[in-house]
Design a protein around this motif. Sequence first.
Motif, PDB file in Angstrom:
ATOM      1  N   HIS A   1       0.843  -1.206   0.000  1.00  0.00           N
ATOM      2  CA  HIS A   1       0.000   0.000   0.000  1.00  0.00           C
ATOM      3  C   HIS A   1       0.877   1.255   0.000  1.00  0.00           C
ATOM      4  O   HIS A   1       0.639   2.198  -0.759  1.00  0.00           O
TER       5      HIS A   1
ATOM      6  N   VAL B   1       0.858   4.277  -2.862  1.00  0.00           N
ATOM      7  CA  VAL B   1       0.554   5.707  -2.663  1.00  0.00           C
ATOM      8  C   VAL B   1       1.792   6.566  -2.944  1.00  0.00           C
ATOM      9  O   VAL B   1       1.660   7.692  -3.428  1.00  0.00           O
TER      10      VAL B   1
ATOM     11  N   ARG C   1      -7.009   0.158   6.912  1.00  0.00           N
ATOM     12  CA  ARG C   1      -6.801   1.331   6.042  1.00  0.00           C
ATOM     13  C   ARG C   1      -5.327   1.760   5.983  1.00  0.00           C
ATOM     14  O   ARG C   1      -5.024   2.848   5.533  1.00  0.00           O
TER      15      ARG C   1
ATOM     16  N   PHE D   1      -4.221   5.038   7.250  1.00  0.00           N
ATOM     17  CA  PHE D   1      -4.936   6.109   6.520  1.00  0.00           C
ATOM     18  C   PHE D   1      -4.024   6.831   5.526  1.00  0.00           C
ATOM     19  O   PHE D   1      -4.304   7.950   5.120  1.00  0.00           O
TER      20      PHE D   1
ATOM     21  N   THR E   1      -2.657   8.003   2.211  1.00  0.00           N
ATOM     22  CA  THR E   1      -3.244   8.136   0.875  1.00  0.00           C
ATOM     23  C   THR E   1      -2.286   8.926  -0.010  1.00  0.00           C
ATOM     24  O   THR E   1      -1.264   9.443   0.457  1.00  0.00           O
TER      25      THR E   1
ATOM     26  N   GLU F   1      -2.887  11.774  -1.081  1.00  0.00           N
ATOM     27  CA  GLU F   1      -2.887  13.154  -0.559  1.00  0.00           C
ATOM     28  C   GLU F   1      -1.870  13.296   0.580  1.00  0.00           C
ATOM     29  O   GLU F   1      -1.238  14.340   0.728  1.00  0.00           O
ATOM     30  N   THR F   2      -1.727  12.234   1.385  1.00  0.00           N
ATOM     31  CA  THR F   2      -0.733  12.294   2.465  1.00  0.00           C
ATOM     32  C   THR F   2       0.656  12.514   1.877  1.00  0.00           C
ATOM     33  O   THR F   2       1.453  13.312   2.380  1.00  0.00           O
TER      34      THR F   2
ATOM     35  N   ALA G   1      -1.199  10.797   8.463  1.00  0.00           N
ATOM     36  CA  ALA G   1      -2.299  11.264   7.613  1.00  0.00           C
ATOM     37  C   ALA G   1      -3.048  12.367   8.351  1.00  0.00           C
ATOM     38  O   ALA G   1      -3.080  12.388   9.586  1.00  0.00           O
TER      39      ALA G   1
END
Length: 303
Positions: free
Chosen positions: A114, A118, A171, A174, A176, A178-179, A228
Amino acid sequence: MVASVFFPTSHPGAPPRCRLCHQPVTSGHGDVCDRPLCQTRLKIEATAETARRKEAKEAAWRAMSQRRTRKVLRQAAKEIGVPHLGRIAHGLAPYIDMPQVSLSESRRAAFVAHLNAVLDKGFDDTDGVPTPPETDPQYTTRLAEEAPEPMVLNAACIACQGDCCLMGGDRHAFLTVETIRCQRWKDPSVTKDALRGAFLSRIPETSTVGSCVYHGSQGCTLDRPLRADICNSFQCPARRDLAKAVARRPGTGAVVAGLSKTHVSDPSAGAPYLRVVSVTEAGDVTVHDHLRLPALRNSRTEG
Ligand code: SF4
Ligand code: SF4
């Protein structure tokens, strides 16, 4: 004379009327007809009733929990030199008591996959190099204008031990795209490898079973600036309530009873669903481990 709206009532033998539109019920069941508008109103009624029952149940649990924890909160306050509970901000928090385990290879692999995904997207500059979003309150206005929170609010999270972080398991903290882009806005010279290294190096030896990989024995192991946005901005209702209590009694410190939702299933004294924590205004944290949950008695006899 007050004007009133007249709705015809059913005569014996006439088809029953819908209680919402007052038209004859020609099809359907119960006292509401099958017309789309009435069915929509019926669903709204049902949703409102479900919410009302949930709220009432929650209020009952809360009242019971407040009664059951009052003595231990009072005692914890005394132990840090506050003779009356009314003189210190206090409240309840969730409480989880789950073991720490080593990260399994499969969980680690899933998290790393993951993270890589990202990072790849966050460094994909086909839309141009990220620039700071001037109107995004999450990343600019909030960081620039919000006053730092009182340290004593941490009493809630220390008592709780990270109930909200359980959601960070599936998740992946968290994290992403955007992070990652936020990290780049903050430091345009940061590289993908440097960020990957920073995120991987913060994974603790053991983390709370089934929770976020960063959910260590002493709380989150990821530095705040790397987290995040939701991890820095989320406030559960218990923490928000404590913030209100602190605002009402500023400068007093805080004492919090972390209490498992299921404590009501065990009315015995000493039931293991409690963790009481105090934080003084100077920032001294005490975990009152010796305090035990009193028996859950009839509401009229609890005090
Ligand atoms: S924000 Fe609420 S749920 Fe999350 S750790 Fe703090 S007290 Fe627990
Ligand atoms: S990164 Fe930290 S704050 Fe966020 S979910 Fe994981 S443990 Fe909780």
